[in-house]
Design an enzyme around this catalytic site. Structure first.
Site, PDB file in Angstrom:
ATOM      1  N   HIS A 167      41.775  80.291  31.342  1.00  0.00           N
ATOM      2  CA  HIS A 167      42.249  78.893  31.329  1.00  0.00           C
ATOM      3  C   HIS A 167      42.680  78.418  32.715  1.00  0.00           C
ATOM      4  O   HIS A 167      42.852  77.209  32.920  1.00  0.00           O
ATOM      5  CB  HIS A 167      43.432  78.730  30.372  1.00  0.00           C
ATOM      6  CG  HIS A 167      43.083  78.921  28.933  1.00  0.00           C
ATOM      7  ND1 HIS A 167      42.119  78.172  28.305  1.00  0.00           N
ATOM      8  CD2 HIS A 167      43.559  79.784  27.996  1.00  0.00           C
ATOM      9  CE1 HIS A 167      42.020  78.556  27.035  1.00  0.00           C
ATOM     10  NE2 HIS A 167      42.874  79.546  26.830  1.00  0.00           N
ATOM     11  N   ASP A 221      35.741  84.417  24.197  1.00  0.00           N
ATOM     12  CA  ASP A 221      37.071  84.185  23.638  1.00  0.00           C
ATOM     13  C   ASP A 221      36.990  83.008  22.654  1.00  0.00           C
ATOM     14  O   ASP A 221      36.155  82.114  22.794  1.00  0.00           O
ATOM     15  CB  ASP A 221      38.045  83.853  24.785  1.00  0.00           C
ATOM     16  CG  ASP A 221      39.492  83.774  24.341  1.00  0.00           C
ATOM     17  OD1 ASP A 221      40.207  84.772  24.519  1.00  0.00           O
ATOM     18  OD2 ASP A 221      39.908  82.716  23.809  1.00  0.00           O
ATOM     19  N   HIS A 278      38.949  80.549  22.435  1.00  0.00           N
ATOM     20  CA  HIS A 278      39.287  79.296  23.115  1.00  0.00           C
ATOM     21  C   HIS A 278      38.317  79.024  24.260  1.00  0.00           C
ATOM     22  O   HIS A 278      37.875  79.958  24.935  1.00  0.00           O
ATOM     23  CB  HIS A 278      40.712  79.359  23.680  1.00  0.00           C
ATOM     24  CG  HIS A 278      41.755  79.663  22.656  1.00  0.00           C
ATOM     25  ND1 HIS A 278      42.184  80.954  22.397  1.00  0.00           N
ATOM     26  CD2 HIS A 278      42.432  78.850  21.805  1.00  0.00           C
ATOM     27  CE1 HIS A 278      43.103  80.921  21.434  1.00  0.00           C
ATOM     28  NE2 HIS A 278      43.268  79.669  21.052  1.00  0.00           N
ATOM     29  N   ASP A 285      40.195  86.980  19.936  1.00  0.00           N
ATOM     30  CA  ASP A 285      40.952  86.099  19.038  1.00  0.00           C
ATOM     31  C   ASP A 285      40.028  85.360  18.072  1.00  0.00           C
ATOM     32  O   ASP A 285      40.482  84.500  17.316  1.00  0.00           O
ATOM     33  CB  ASP A 285      41.873  85.137  19.821  1.00  0.00           C
ATOM     34  CG  ASP A 285      41.293  84.635  21.114  1.00  0.00           C
ATOM     35  OD1 ASP A 285      40.080  84.799  21.338  1.00  0.00           O
ATOM     36  OD2 ASP A 285      42.055  84.047  21.909  1.00  0.00           O
TER      37      ASP A 285
HETATM   38  C1  6XA Z   1      48.370  77.597  22.965  1.00  0.00           C
HETATM   39  C2  6XA Z   1      47.222  78.510  22.733  1.00  0.00           C
HETATM   40  C3  6XA Z   1      46.925  79.309  23.933  1.00  0.00           C
HETATM   41  C4  6XA Z   1      45.632  80.035  23.790  1.00  0.00           C
HETATM   42  C5  6XA Z   1      45.536  81.190  24.698  1.00  0.00           C
HETATM   43  C6  6XA Z   1      44.271  81.936  24.557  1.00  0.00           C
HETATM   44  N1  6XA Z   1      49.430  77.850  22.066  1.00  0.00           N
HETATM   45  N2  6XA Z   1      43.261  81.599  25.314  1.00  0.00           N
HETATM   46  O1  6XA Z   1      44.083  82.850  23.794  1.00  0.00           O
HETATM   47  O2  6XA Z   1      42.103  82.224  25.290  1.00  0.00           O
HETATM   48 ZN    ZN Z   2      41.856  82.736  23.420  1.00  0.00          ZN
END
Ligand code: 6XA
Ligand code: ZN
Length: 343
Positions: A160, A196, A198, A285
């Site tokens: 991110h 991932d 996200h 995830d």
């Molecule tokens: C915000 C979610 C953060 C996602 C982090 C993550 N509460 N990114 O796993 O790949």
């Molecule tokens: Zn993630």
């Protein structure tokens, strides 16, 4: 496959996060990395080695130097302001506000150099971030030196983190720094495959206008999922990077059948791009029991992902990203790696 791991990640622990209106213990916690490391040893994936120290020169090619300086100064500034606990931003330069003048105050700087409240600081954060970066570059050097694959057991994660913004548990974008390092070491083209749950918004932004690093993301649709403001299918790259960014957003509830259909599309694009080296942003995830995610992949499916990546016949650097079902994170992450090895 060699794993690179540093115990220094553990200094980034005990922090809290803002989740659904409540301050709770951070889901991204030290035990994740220790469980993955234990599973690496349990299955005999290969040796586990510490990282070598790397300077920040390559990191400065994908992040603004002032941002990296801030990451180092954030906790000392927080303490100098008389605070303890967890350093966390609460105000951001949204459209209409000045995003070109860094404030002097720690609360202002935390917002200036982030896009959400999710990249928090405790006393050991910067040291852990540096070690995670070193883990990625040490593993990258192995692959560059002829190893068919390596596992960078990075923590904190990185995908991110953008040119000057922390967020979503990420500070230095380990995968992006590794991709840049591999380019500088002689790889003509590098692909980043981000699996991932996200969208890897930071990696996309860093390479969006570049044709030498392809970025391919399979992720939850930003219409309904974090990070919300990037990751749509029409983001295809700009300028020399046009056509070198591919987003494959999928709905909540996606199971392995639909997820692996997206992986086929991703792999076809990567084969067409024909990189010298593949960097895999490895998040698990996507698991059905992940506490903050909504896909439905199951443990026996992760080795199939690794086998499909192996079929690309490219040297592969696996860089750890997310995965918060802590008891299963080792099984699932290492499942991808054993699937790759047994390909
Ligand atoms: C915000 C979610 C953060 C996602 C982090 C993550 N509460 N990114 O796993 O790949
Ligand atoms: Zn993630």
């Amino acid at each position: 496959m060699i794993t690179i791991h540093s115990p220094r990640h553990a200094g980034h622990g005990g922090n809290t996060e803002l989740n659904s209106g409540a301050i709770v213990p951070a889901f991204e916690c030290p035990r994740r990395a220790e469980i993955i490391r234990a599973r690496v040893e349990e299955v005999g994936l290969g040796p586990v080695r510490p990282p070598e120290a790397h300077g920040l020169d390559t990191a400065r090619r994908v992040h603004e130097p002032a941002y990296l300086d801030f990451l180092e100064r954030a906790w000392p500034m927080w303490v100098a302001a008389g605070r303890d606990g967890t350093a966390m931003p609460f105000v951001w330069p949204a459209p209409g506000l000045r995003a070109d003048v860094p404030p002097r105050d720690i609360d202002g700087l935390l917002g200036f150099y982030s896009f959400d409240a999710g990249a928090t600081f405790v006393a050991g954060t910067w040291d852990a971030v540096r070690s995670s970066h070193d883990v990625a570059l040490t593993a990258a050097a192995l692959v560059s030196g002829g190893e068919p694959a390596a596992f960078a057991l990075c923590r904190p994660p990185g995908h991110h983190a953008g040119p000057r913004a922390a967020g979503g548990y990420c500070y230095i974008n380990n995968a992006a720094v590794a991709a840049q390092w591999l380019r500088d070491a002689g790889a003509r083209r590098v692909s980043v495959l981000d699996i991932d749950y996200h969208h890897g918004n930071g990696t996309q932004t860093i390479f969006l206008d570049r044709g030498d690093v392809q970025v391919v993301n399979i992720h939850a649709d930003p219409m309904v999922e974090y990070p919300y403001f990037l990751g749509h299918a029409d983001e295809i790259g700009t300028g020399p990077g046009e056509g070198a960014n591919l987003n494959l957003p999928l709905p909540h509830g996606t199971d392995f059948t639909d997820w692996s259909a997206a992986l086929e599309i991703a792999c076809a694009e990567i084969s067409d791009f024909d990189p010298d080296i593949l960097v895999v942003s490895l998040g698990v995830d996507t698991f059905h029991a992940d506490p903050i995610s909504a896909f439905r992949l199951d443990t026996p499916e992760y080795p199939l992902i690794g086998a499909r990546i192996r079929a690309l016949e490219k040297p592969a650097l696996f860089v750890m990203e997310g995965g918060y079902a802590v008891e299963a994170v080792g099984l699932n992450a290492v499942g991808v790696l054993t699937g790759f090895e047994e390909g």
